[in-house]
Design a protein around this motif. Structure first.
Motif, PDB file in Angstrom:
ATOM      1  N   ARG A  95     -53.507  29.921  -8.457  1.00  0.00           N
ATOM      2  CA  ARG A  95     -53.924  29.636  -7.080  1.00  0.00           C
ATOM      3  C   ARG A  95     -55.145  28.725  -7.048  1.00  0.00           C
ATOM      4  NH1 ARG A  95     -53.354  35.849  -5.192  1.00  0.00           N
ATOM      5  NH2 ARG A  95     -51.167  36.040  -5.804  1.00  0.00           N
ATOM      6  N   LEU A 106     -40.070  21.073  -3.511  1.00  0.00           N
ATOM      7  CA  LEU A 106     -40.169  21.760  -2.221  1.00  0.00           C
ATOM      8  C   LEU A 106     -38.966  22.682  -2.100  1.00  0.00           C
ATOM      9  CD1 LEU A 106     -41.106  18.668  -0.028  1.00  0.00           C
ATOM     10  CD2 LEU A 106     -42.662  20.423  -0.884  1.00  0.00           C
ATOM     11  N   ILE A 107     -39.119  23.769  -1.375  1.00  0.00           N
ATOM     12  CA  ILE A 107     -37.978  24.668  -1.197  1.00  0.00           C
ATOM     13  C   ILE A 107     -37.085  24.078  -0.108  1.00  0.00           C
ATOM     14  CG2 ILE A 107     -37.282  27.013  -0.553  1.00  0.00           C
ATOM     15  CD1 ILE A 107     -39.854  27.957  -2.007  1.00  0.00           C
ATOM     16  N   TRP A 110     -36.358  25.520   3.397  1.00  0.00           N
ATOM     17  CA  TRP A 110     -37.490  25.761   4.297  1.00  0.00           C
ATOM     18  C   TRP A 110     -37.930  24.446   4.920  1.00  0.00           C
ATOM     19  CZ3 TRP A 110     -41.340  29.350   1.171  1.00  0.00           C
ATOM     20  CH2 TRP A 110     -40.662  30.529   0.812  1.00  0.00           C
ATOM     21  N   GLU A 114     -43.038  25.729   6.742  1.00  0.00           N
ATOM     22  CA  GLU A 114     -42.864  26.919   5.891  1.00  0.00           C
ATOM     23  C   GLU A 114     -43.247  26.637   4.438  1.00  0.00           C
ATOM     24  OE1 GLU A 114     -38.813  27.394   7.067  1.00  0.00           O
ATOM     25  OE2 GLU A 114     -39.230  29.286   8.085  1.00  0.00           O
ATOM     26  N   PHE A 118     -46.422  28.627   2.852  1.00  0.00           N
ATOM     27  CA  PHE A 118     -46.164  29.600   1.778  1.00  0.00           C
ATOM     28  C   PHE A 118     -47.371  29.723   0.836  1.00  0.00           C
ATOM     29  CE2 PHE A 118     -44.484  30.906  -2.372  1.00  0.00           C
ATOM     30  CZ  PHE A 118     -43.933  32.112  -2.003  1.00  0.00           C
ATOM     31  N   ARG A 121     -49.647  32.014   2.395  1.00  0.00           N
ATOM     32  CA  ARG A 121     -49.146  33.397   2.475  1.00  0.00           C
ATOM     33  C   ARG A 121     -49.396  34.142   1.163  1.00  0.00           C
ATOM     34  NH1 ARG A 121     -46.842  33.504   7.321  1.00  0.00           N
ATOM     35  NH2 ARG A 121     -45.532  31.769   7.963  1.00  0.00           N
ATOM     36  N   ILE A 122     -49.247  33.418   0.051  1.00  0.00           N
ATOM     37  CA  ILE A 122     -49.405  34.123  -1.225  1.00  0.00           C
ATOM     38  C   ILE A 122     -50.861  34.522  -1.485  1.00  0.00           C
ATOM     39  CG2 ILE A 122     -47.355  33.194  -2.356  1.00  0.00           C
ATOM     40  CD1 ILE A 122     -49.077  31.226  -3.781  1.00  0.00           C
ATOM     41  N   GLN A 124     -52.537  35.659   0.941  1.00  0.00           N
ATOM     42  CA  GLN A 124     -52.681  36.638   2.016  1.00  0.00           C
ATOM     43  C   GLN A 124     -53.598  36.145   3.143  1.00  0.00           C
ATOM     44  OE1 GLN A 124     -52.368  40.655   1.112  1.00  0.00           O
ATOM     45  NE2 GLN A 124     -50.785  40.067  -0.289  1.00  0.00           N
ATOM     46  N   THR A 125     -53.480  34.860   3.475  1.00  0.00           N
ATOM     47  CA  THR A 125     -54.242  34.322   4.605  1.00  0.00           C
ATOM     48  C   THR A 125     -53.662  34.893   5.892  1.00  0.00           C
ATOM     49  OG1 THR A 125     -54.494  32.306   3.334  1.00  0.00           O
ATOM     50  CG2 THR A 125     -54.992  32.153   5.693  1.00  0.00           C
ATOM     51  N   PRO A 126     -54.513  35.353   6.800  1.00  0.00           N
ATOM     52  CA  PRO A 126     -53.967  35.894   8.061  1.00  0.00           C
ATOM     53  C   PRO A 126     -53.167  34.827   8.823  1.00  0.00           C
ATOM     54  CG  PRO A 126     -56.290  36.437   7.850  1.00  0.00           C
ATOM     55  CD  PRO A 126     -55.975  35.484   6.743  1.00  0.00           C
ATOM     56  N   ASN A 127     -52.177  35.296   9.558  1.00  0.00           N
ATOM     57  CA  ASN A 127     -51.266  34.396  10.281  1.00  0.00           C
ATOM     58  C   ASN A 127     -51.991  33.432  11.217  1.00  0.00           C
ATOM     59  OD1 ASN A 127     -48.590  34.445   9.613  1.00  0.00           O
ATOM     60  ND2 ASN A 127     -48.246  36.412  10.631  1.00  0.00           N
ATOM     61  N   ARG A 166     -49.214  21.115   0.503  1.00  0.00           N
ATOM     62  CA  ARG A 166     -49.067  22.471  -0.032  1.00  0.00           C
ATOM     63  C   ARG A 166     -50.078  22.725  -1.157  1.00  0.00           C
ATOM     64  NH1 ARG A 166     -43.505  23.573  -2.940  1.00  0.00           N
ATOM     65  NH2 ARG A 166     -44.533  22.247  -4.467  1.00  0.00           N
TER      66      ARG A 166
END
Lengths: 244, 300
Positions: A95, A106-107, A110, A114, A118, A121-122, A124-127, A166
């Motif tokens: 990270r 890239l996925i 998505w 997204e 992502f 999200r990994i 754990q950043t708040p929405n 990203r």
């Protein structure tokens, strides 16, 4: 940086962000991909790593990603020995690296939003922060209006910019780029390199593995030239060396 | 794990089902077909076992009393209590001499019975003893034959042995068939899930390069496969529940003669075993299939 400096044993000076000490990597078959490589990259540097296929560039990136571990020698990143990292510590280490690949990685299913979100999200950043940060980074790479597009709907240059967004959204101290312009036309290649230069000016250490002679010669950054697993040349403000 | 990450995982798992529609449909179809086959066999075998059991329950051992006991109600009751206390006995029915004579008249004599002024079956009061398990008939008969006050024990060894044999055969065959079906289902379903996930190896690799933990990569896959497994299990259960009663109605209408012999199980009884097994297989395969397969691709 989230991972601290090494407390015991070998002490790495604060400004030496990446240290390779006599690193050899041998695969099961064939000659060593890296053979006794030693190098240091300081905080905030912009480094090109150049060389032909089979010179060991990709192995070097894989070692930095901790996808591989050296057969011999030690690699320190921010004072931490990568050989001593346990498997479960690897995600946390990664990270701290932004990674950009030639094939964008890239996925596909998505959309742009997204794919970039992502990375947040990994960690754990708040929405509510993700909703703020993703559009912001997409504006920086010039793709704010294309957040709903799927990777296949974008050009190569745009896909690479999504990959960069990203890689950068978590503000990593190191950005690793493996042939970032390999699939791009000259115009897009230059745009990506300018973006990398800007990121470097903000303090991020940037390492770019490339074959692009024109870009290397033009940008006048540090150039490490590799051949058959060893460092052939390491020059401040260098250029692309013809190995033949 | 943050609550937002938890909901993200669930949402992502559900979204993945639609994003990978082909894989989802293929997996659901495989799970549904395997479990439908399993469910149909289970329903057939459960009914067959029930028919054999019903037949067994109709087989009774009859005991007749010695003359002195026939005239002593207390002794007869004592004998009845002793027999009822046996573990292999499910039901004991007392038939008095008068009842025996009435039944005999109805069954065999009809109007000719008027010539009799006294009960010719005066000494034929008896107990009809029904067994829990027909295979235990021999041990009960041995016990009855040693009891004092018992004149005669009537039983059919051939019927008991035949029913017991059929019951055993049905049990072994059903265990065999269900076992094979389960093994084939588990193999087919796991294969489909594994192939589906293997195709997404690249996706897993990208997540790992970015710094996702194994748990973070795996969790949406597990949710996705769990839901696929449960949907795949629910479809055949739905089909069986809709079709079962219709098939029974059809069978009983077409073969009316069977109605008096065969007693089919209600769907509720079938469901009691089939629902937990099917959902367990569906969910279990989704869960373990995804965990095992994703693990293979996590070493990046």
């Amino acid at each position: 940086m989230a991972f601290g400096r090494k407390k015991k044993g070998r002490v790495i000076p604060e400004d030496e962000l990446i240290v390779f000490e006599n690193v050899t990597k041998t695969y099961q078959t064939g000659a060593p991909a890296l053979n006794g490589v030693s190098l240091k990259v300081k905080k905030g540097e912009f480094v090109f790593i150049v060389g032909d296929s089979g010179s060991g560039k990709s192995t070097l990136i894989k070692l930095l990603l901790r996808e591989l571990v050296p057969t011999e020698g030690e690699i320190y990143v921010n004072g931490v020995s990568l050989s001593k990292l346990r498997r479960r510590q690897v995600p946390k280490y990664r990270r701290n690296l932004g990674v950009v690949f030639q094939d964008f990685r890239l996925i596909k299913n998505w959309n742009v939003y997204e794919n970039v979100a992502f990375a947040q999200r990994i960690v754990q950043t708040p929405n509510r922060l993700i909703k703020r940060n993703v559009p912001a980074i997409l504006s920086i790479v010039g793709l704010a209006s294309k957040y709903k597009a799927k990777p296949m709907q974008l050009s190569g240059g745009e896909q690479q910019r999504v990959a960069m967004a990203r890689a950068l959204i978590n503000k990593p101290p190191i950005l690793l780029c493996d042939e970032p312009t390999g699939n791009l036309d000259p115009k897009n290649s230059w745009e990506i390199m300018k973006l990398l230069e800007q990121i470097n000016k903000r303090g991020t250490t940037v390492i770019v593995v490339t074959h692009n002679r024109e870009i290397v010669n033009e940008m006048q950054k540090r150039v490490i030239t590799m051949k058959k697993g060893v460092i052939l040349n390491d020059e401040e403000k260098g250029g692309y060396i013809d190995e033949d | 794990m943050r609550i937002s990450s938890f909901f993200y995982t669930i949402k992502q798992g559900i979204k993945n089902i639609f994003r990978n529609a082909v894989f989802s449909l293929a997996s659901i179809a495989t799970i549904a077909s395997c479990l439908l086959l399993f469910g149909v066999f289970y329903a057939i075998i459960a009914n067959f076992q029930n028919i054999v059991k019903t037949a067994e329950e109709g087989v009774a051992v009859t005991v007749f009393f010695t003359e002195d006991v026939c005239e002593d109600d207390v002794r007869m009751k004592e004998i009845g209590d002793l027999i009822s206390a046996r573990s292999e006995v499910s039901k004991v029915v007392f038939v008095s001499a008068d009842q025996a004579w009435e039944e005999f008249k109805v069954d065999y004599l009809g109007e000719y019975a008027e010539g009799f002024t006294e009960n010719p079956l005066a000494g034929s009061a008896n107990y009809q003893i029904y067994l829990r398990d027909i295979s235990q008939q021999d041990s009960l008969v041995s016990y009855l034959q040693t009891m004092t006050g018992i004149r005669e024990v009537n039983y059919s060894k051939v019927t008991a042995d035949a029913l017991s044999g059929v019951n055993n055969m049905v049990s072994y065959v059903s265990i065999g068939i269900i076992g094979i079906l389960l093994a084939v289902s588990i193999f087919l379903i796991s294969n489909t899930v594994m192939i589906g996930i293997s195709i997404r190896k690249e996706e897993i690799g990208i997540m790992k390069y970015i710094g996702a933990t194994d748990f973070f990569v795996r969790a949406p896959f597990v949710v996705e496969c769990l839901i696929i497994g449960l949907i795949g299990a629910a479809i055949p259960l739905g089909i069986i529940n809709v079709v079962y009663d219709k098939v029974l109605t059809l069978v009983t209408q077409r073969f009316e003669v069977l109605n008096s012999i065969l007693r089919f199980l209600p769907i509720q009884t079938i469901n009691k075993t089939l629902i937990p097994i099917s959902l367990g297989i569906g969910a279990g395969i989704g869960l373990f299939g995804s965990i095992i397969t994703v693990r293979k691709h996590l070493k990046v």
